[in-house]
Motif scaffolding. Structure first.
Motif, PDB file in Angstrom:
ATOM      1  N   ILE A   1      -2.238   4.458  -5.280  1.00  0.00           N
ATOM      2  CA  ILE A   1      -2.155   3.046  -4.891  1.00  0.00           C
ATOM      3  C   ILE A   1      -2.632   2.145  -6.030  1.00  0.00           C
ATOM      4  O   ILE A   1      -2.524   0.932  -5.950  1.00  0.00           O
ATOM      5  CB  ILE A   1      -2.979   2.734  -3.625  1.00  0.00           C
TER       6      ILE A   1
ATOM      7  N   ILE B   1     -11.548  -5.257  -5.865  1.00  0.00           N
ATOM      8  CA  ILE B   1     -10.879  -5.237  -4.572  1.00  0.00           C
ATOM      9  C   ILE B   1     -10.781  -3.778  -4.103  1.00  0.00           C
ATOM     10  O   ILE B   1     -10.806  -3.497  -2.916  1.00  0.00           O
ATOM     11  CB  ILE B   1      -9.495  -5.929  -4.659  1.00  0.00           C
TER      12      ILE B   1
ATOM     13  N   LEU C   1       9.776  -1.722 -11.218  1.00  0.00           N
ATOM     14  CA  LEU C   1       9.088  -2.472 -10.165  1.00  0.00           C
ATOM     15  C   LEU C   1      10.131  -3.259  -9.378  1.00  0.00           C
ATOM     16  O   LEU C   1      11.118  -3.719  -9.941  1.00  0.00           O
ATOM     17  CB  LEU C   1       8.056  -3.432 -10.768  1.00  0.00           C
TER      18      LEU C   1
ATOM     19  N   MET D   1     -12.274  13.099  -0.559  1.00  0.00           N
ATOM     20  CA  MET D   1     -12.311  11.625  -0.448  1.00  0.00           C
ATOM     21  C   MET D   1     -11.181  11.029  -1.271  1.00  0.00           C
ATOM     22  O   MET D   1     -10.330  10.320  -0.765  1.00  0.00           O
ATOM     23  CB  MET D   1     -13.711  11.165  -0.862  1.00  0.00           C
ATOM     24  N   ILE D   2     -11.122  11.415  -2.558  1.00  0.00           N
ATOM     25  CA  ILE D   2     -10.046  10.881  -3.387  1.00  0.00           C
ATOM     26  C   ILE D   2      -8.710  11.478  -2.945  1.00  0.00           C
ATOM     27  O   ILE D   2      -7.714  10.784  -2.866  1.00  0.00           O
ATOM     28  CB  ILE D   2     -10.317  11.164  -4.880  1.00  0.00           C
TER      29      ILE D   2
ATOM     30  N   ILE E   1      -8.911  -3.584   6.399  1.00  0.00           N
ATOM     31  CA  ILE E   1      -7.463  -3.500   6.573  1.00  0.00           C
ATOM     32  C   ILE E   1      -7.158  -2.975   7.974  1.00  0.00           C
ATOM     33  O   ILE E   1      -7.651  -1.910   8.357  1.00  0.00           O
ATOM     34  CB  ILE E   1      -6.839  -2.562   5.517  1.00  0.00           C
TER      35      ILE E   1
ATOM     36  N   GLU F   1     -13.553  -0.011  -1.699  1.00  0.00           N
ATOM     37  CA  GLU F   1     -13.815   1.408  -1.440  1.00  0.00           C
ATOM     38  C   GLU F   1     -12.524   2.217  -1.380  1.00  0.00           C
ATOM     39  O   GLU F   1     -12.508   3.311  -0.866  1.00  0.00           O
ATOM     40  CB  GLU F   1     -14.612   1.574  -0.141  1.00  0.00           C
ATOM     41  N   LEU F   2     -11.448   1.665  -1.944  1.00  0.00           N
ATOM     42  CA  LEU F   2     -10.179   2.416  -1.916  1.00  0.00           C
ATOM     43  C   LEU F   2     -10.053   3.362  -3.108  1.00  0.00           C
ATOM     44  O   LEU F   2      -9.333   4.352  -3.051  1.00  0.00           O
ATOM     45  CB  LEU F   2      -8.973   1.475  -1.892  1.00  0.00           C
TER      46      LEU F   2
ATOM     47  N   ARG G   1       7.590   0.419  -2.246  1.00  0.00           N
ATOM     48  CA  ARG G   1       6.671  -0.280  -3.141  1.00  0.00           C
ATOM     49  C   ARG G   1       7.317  -1.573  -3.595  1.00  0.00           C
ATOM     50  O   ARG G   1       8.518  -1.623  -3.826  1.00  0.00           O
ATOM     51  CB  ARG G   1       6.365   0.588  -4.358  1.00  0.00           C
TER      52      ARG G   1
ATOM     53  N   LEU H   1      -6.768   9.643  -0.499  1.00  0.00           N
ATOM     54  CA  LEU H   1      -6.134   8.387  -0.901  1.00  0.00           C
ATOM     55  C   LEU H   1      -4.754   8.642  -1.489  1.00  0.00           C
ATOM     56  O   LEU H   1      -3.946   7.750  -1.611  1.00  0.00           O
ATOM     57  CB  LEU H   1      -6.987   7.676  -1.945  1.00  0.00           C
ATOM     58  N   ILE H   2      -4.538   9.875  -1.906  1.00  0.00           N
ATOM     59  CA  ILE H   2      -3.259  10.183  -2.545  1.00  0.00           C
ATOM     60  C   ILE H   2      -2.342  10.736  -1.466  1.00  0.00           C
ATOM     61  O   ILE H   2      -2.014  11.902  -1.422  1.00  0.00           O
ATOM     62  CB  ILE H   2      -3.469  11.168  -3.709  1.00  0.00           C
ATOM     63  N   THR H   3      -1.941   9.853  -0.583  1.00  0.00           N
ATOM     64  CA  THR H   3      -1.147  10.265   0.561  1.00  0.00           C
ATOM     65  C   THR H   3       0.325  10.036   0.243  1.00  0.00           C
ATOM     66  O   THR H   3       0.635   9.258  -0.637  1.00  0.00           O
ATOM     67  CB  THR H   3      -1.555   9.440   1.784  1.00  0.00           C
TER      68      THR H   3
ATOM     69  N   ASN I   1       2.928  -3.182  -7.167  1.00  0.00           N
ATOM     70  CA  ASN I   1       3.617  -1.928  -6.845  1.00  0.00           C
ATOM     71  C   ASN I   1       3.052  -1.207  -5.616  1.00  0.00           C
ATOM     72  O   ASN I   1       2.843  -0.001  -5.644  1.00  0.00           O
ATOM     73  CB  ASN I   1       3.539  -1.005  -8.086  1.00  0.00           C
ATOM     74  N   LEU I   2       2.803  -1.962  -4.553  1.00  0.00           N
ATOM     75  CA  LEU I   2       2.255  -1.354  -3.336  1.00  0.00           C
ATOM     76  C   LEU I   2       3.184  -1.603  -2.156  1.00  0.00           C
ATOM     77  O   LEU I   2       3.784  -2.667  -2.037  1.00  0.00           O
ATOM     78  CB  LEU I   2       0.890  -1.976  -3.016  1.00  0.00           C
TER      79      LEU I   2
ATOM     80  N   GLN J   1       1.166   1.671   2.356  1.00  0.00           N
ATOM     81  CA  GLN J   1       0.015   2.165   1.589  1.00  0.00           C
ATOM     82  C   GLN J   1      -1.271   1.466   1.998  1.00  0.00           C
ATOM     83  O   GLN J   1      -2.349   2.044   1.907  1.00  0.00           O
ATOM     84  CB  GLN J   1       0.277   2.016   0.088  1.00  0.00           C
TER      85      GLN J   1
ATOM     86  N   GLY K   1      -8.566   0.577   8.214  1.00  0.00           N
ATOM     87  CA  GLY K   1      -9.973   0.864   8.525  1.00  0.00           C
ATOM     88  C   GLY K   1     -10.860   0.800   7.308  1.00  0.00           C
ATOM     89  O   GLY K   1     -12.084   0.705   7.425  1.00  0.00           O
ATOM     90  N   ARG K   2     -10.277   0.844   6.090  1.00  0.00           N
ATOM     91  CA  ARG K   2     -11.088   0.745   4.883  1.00  0.00           C
ATOM     92  C   ARG K   2     -11.227  -0.710   4.477  1.00  0.00           C
ATOM     93  O   ARG K   2     -10.406  -1.554   4.848  1.00  0.00           O
ATOM     94  CB  ARG K   2     -10.439   1.524   3.744  1.00  0.00           C
ATOM     95  N   SER K   3     -12.231  -0.979   3.670  1.00  0.00           N
ATOM     96  CA  SER K   3     -12.447  -2.365   3.320  1.00  0.00           C
ATOM     97  C   SER K   3     -11.802  -2.703   1.989  1.00  0.00           C
ATOM     98  O   SER K   3     -11.876  -1.949   1.019  1.00  0.00           O
ATOM     99  CB  SER K   3     -13.954  -2.654   3.332  1.00  0.00           C
ATOM    100  N   LEU K   4     -11.101  -3.832   1.987  1.00  0.00           N
ATOM    101  CA  LEU K   4     -10.482  -4.354   0.777  1.00  0.00           C
ATOM    102  C   LEU K   4     -11.309  -5.578   0.437  1.00  0.00           C
ATOM    103  O   LEU K   4     -11.074  -6.652   0.963  1.00  0.00           O
ATOM    104  CB  LEU K   4      -9.024  -4.722   1.071  1.00  0.00           C
TER     105      LEU K   4
ATOM    106  N   ASN L   1      -4.524   3.265   4.460  1.00  0.00           N
ATOM    107  CA  ASN L   1      -5.890   2.780   4.226  1.00  0.00           C
ATOM    108  C   ASN L   1      -6.417   1.884   5.340  1.00  0.00           C
ATOM    109  O   ASN L   1      -7.402   1.174   5.150  1.00  0.00           O
ATOM    110  CB  ASN L   1      -5.958   2.064   2.873  1.00  0.00           C
TER     111      ASN L   1
END
Ligand code: HEC
Ligand code: HEC
Ligand code: HEC
Lengths: 139, 250
Positions: free
Chosen positions: A99, A53, A109, B1-2, B183, A67-68, B158, B5-7, B163-164, B168, B175-178, B173
């Motif tokens: 994430i 995913i 949690l 790039m990575i 999304i 692609e995350l 979260r 993701l760590i925003t 835990n999201l 997040q 515009g990115r693909s899940l 994210n």
């Protein structure tokens, strides 16, 4: 808090103790040995790892890959087994704002669905199987 | 790039010069065309049912919605842009479904419709449809302020075994693909919406339950204070975004 160090959880299953050294958990959980073929299945299985995913992996016949997160191809060259193990147990120990879900953690949690409460997302054997599989993904 | 993701976990709501893009823009061209075409949009079946119910006498008073509100195309125009809103009489935060049910109990002396029932979805979609193309514009100050704050906190915390937070995915994210999905910004401007996966129209809260389920979090009851407050926050995020009910979603 202490739960991570091996107390009983509600379903009676045990979260095995482990030791973090730098960015790594050097020893296999419970001394278990992992099977890379089972690990591959867990990574792909949407009801277990469901890792694609967010990640891509060098597997044929999987059209929709995520692609995350970084591609898993080559991860076995970048990281040793202990480093991979900690990232699967709880990536947030390395990057607090990640994430990537913590797969072997139950404390801290919030609002967990009762069906999943008080047990880790994956068990110790599943973690070791995935470690074994990811180690085979070398460049 | 990575690194991107760590925003930060708590991303302050940016001050949008422009409204956020609607989820419709993330659909295939084919689905976008079906949504825009009243004859092809399956959600219009519910809107038509809502139009029928609007005229139907109900409850002990035997009054229809039309008895009090007349022609919905004028009396209900723009109403949905302001919901969720606080009811002055009770002080409760109401989404459009709750507001309609309040008219059933308060003014028609009828039973409230259950959440996700076809009549409630139909009336909600019919009322919202009267605001087609109008920009969302909810009140978040005054009596609404505590609800808004609760919704904002919910969006950023979260939750679940995975835990999201909502942010997040839908801030960091978008515009990115899940896997197969792209999304979006997680706006409610198309709801009730027809989701292909449901083969039905469904409320915004039904969609929220899917997202909670996805991260293995508690799926709050329909009409729970948690989801109501979240709806208000989402509506404010959608400030200026045009109403598209009934949208089509995958
Ligand atoms: C919701 C998204 C998401 C899911 C699901 C996810 N990951 Fe990750 N993963 C990431 C992100 C993002 C990173 C990058 C590091 C960070 O954010 O801390 C990462 C990093 C990693 C790393 C370290 C890679 C490197 O080169 O440093 C490994 C190994 C990994 N993930 C394996 C997995 C496995 C195996 C699963 C499934 C059991 C999984 N991930 C599920 C998002 C995810
Ligand atoms: C007997 C009169 C009466 C009937 C019947 C009635 N309403 Fe209402 N409606 C009101 C009044 C009065 C208000 C203003 C708020 C209040 O006092 O409850 C209102 C408010 C509303 C609002 C909110 C408008 C705003 O400005 O925020 C909506 C939406 C609405 N009604 C929809 C309906 C629908 C749909 C029906 C039929 C299921 C219906 N009403 C039946 C009297 C009625
Ligand atoms: C792991 C990622 C993830 C998380 C966390 C998440 N969502 Fe979603 N959400 C999605 C995906 C994927 C979709 C379907 C594609 C889309 O429309 O964005 C979606 C759809 C939505 C939609 C429908 C948008 C539309 O236009 O139809 C809303 C609203 C929404 N999410 C709100 C939330 C809220 C509120 C939360 C937190 C309670 C949340 N989401 C948590 C991934 C996520």
């Amino acid at each position: 808090m202490l739960a991570a160090l091996g107390s009983q959880n509600a379903s009676g299953a045990e979260l095995l103790p482990y030791t973090v050294r730098n960015d790594s958990v050097p020893a296999p959980l419970g001394g278990l040995s992992g099977d890379p073929r089972r690990g591959r299945d867990i990574v792909l299985d949407r009801r277990r790892g469901n890792c694609l995913i967010c990640h891509s992996a060098p597997v044929a016949g999987e059209p929709f890959q995520g692609e995350l997160g970084p591609p898993l191809a080559g991860v076995g060259s970048r990281l040793d087994a202990g480093q991979i193990r900690l990232r699967l147990i709880d990536q947030s120990r390395i990057s607090p704002r990640t994430i990537m879900p913590p797969y072997y953690r139950i404390e801290g949690l919030r609002d967990v669905d009762p069906a999943y409460r008080d047990r880790p997302a994956l068990d110790a054997q599943e973690i070791e199987d995935m470690v074994a599989y990811l180690r085979t993904l070398t460049d | 790039m990575i690194a991107s993701l760590i925003t930060p976990l708590i991303t302050p709501l940016p001050t949008h010069a422009d409204p956020l893009p609607s989820g419709t823009g993330f659909l295939s061209e084919d689905l976008q065309a079906r949504q825009a075409d009243e004859a092809a949009n399956p959600g219009m079946l519910w809107v038509d049912e809502g139009a029928r119910l609007w005229q139907s006498p109900q409850g002990a008073t035997g009054a229809s919605c039309a008895s009090c509100h007349g022609d919905a195309t004028t009396s209900m125009r723009g109403i949905a842009t302001r919901y969720p809103a606080v009811d002055a009489t009770s002080g409760a935060l109401l989404n459009l479904e709750d507001r309609i049910n309040l008219c059933r109990t308060r003014h028609q002396k009828a039973e409230p419709y259950p959440y996700e029932s076809d009549p409630l979805l139909g009336l909600t979609a019919y009322v919202a449809r009267q605001s087609l193309g109008l920009p969302m514009d909810v009140e978040t100050g005054g009596a609404a302020a505590p609800f808004y704050a609760a919704g904002e906190a919910f969006f950023h915390r979260r939750q679940g075994q995975l835990n999201l937070s909502c942010a997040q995915c839908h801030d960091d994210n978008a515009g990115r693909s899940l896997r197969g999905d792209t999304i979006s910004h997680g706006l409610g401007n198309g709801y009730p919406a027809y989701r292909l996966e449901w083969q039905s129209l469904g409320s915004l809260q039904r969609r929220l339950r899917s997202c909670s389920f996805g991260v293995r979090a508690v799926q709050f009851d329909y009409g729970s204070p948690d989801y109501l407050a979240l709806e208000l926050y989402l509506a404010k995020r959608a400030q200026g975004v045009a109403i598209e009910t009934p949208a089509i979603r995958r």
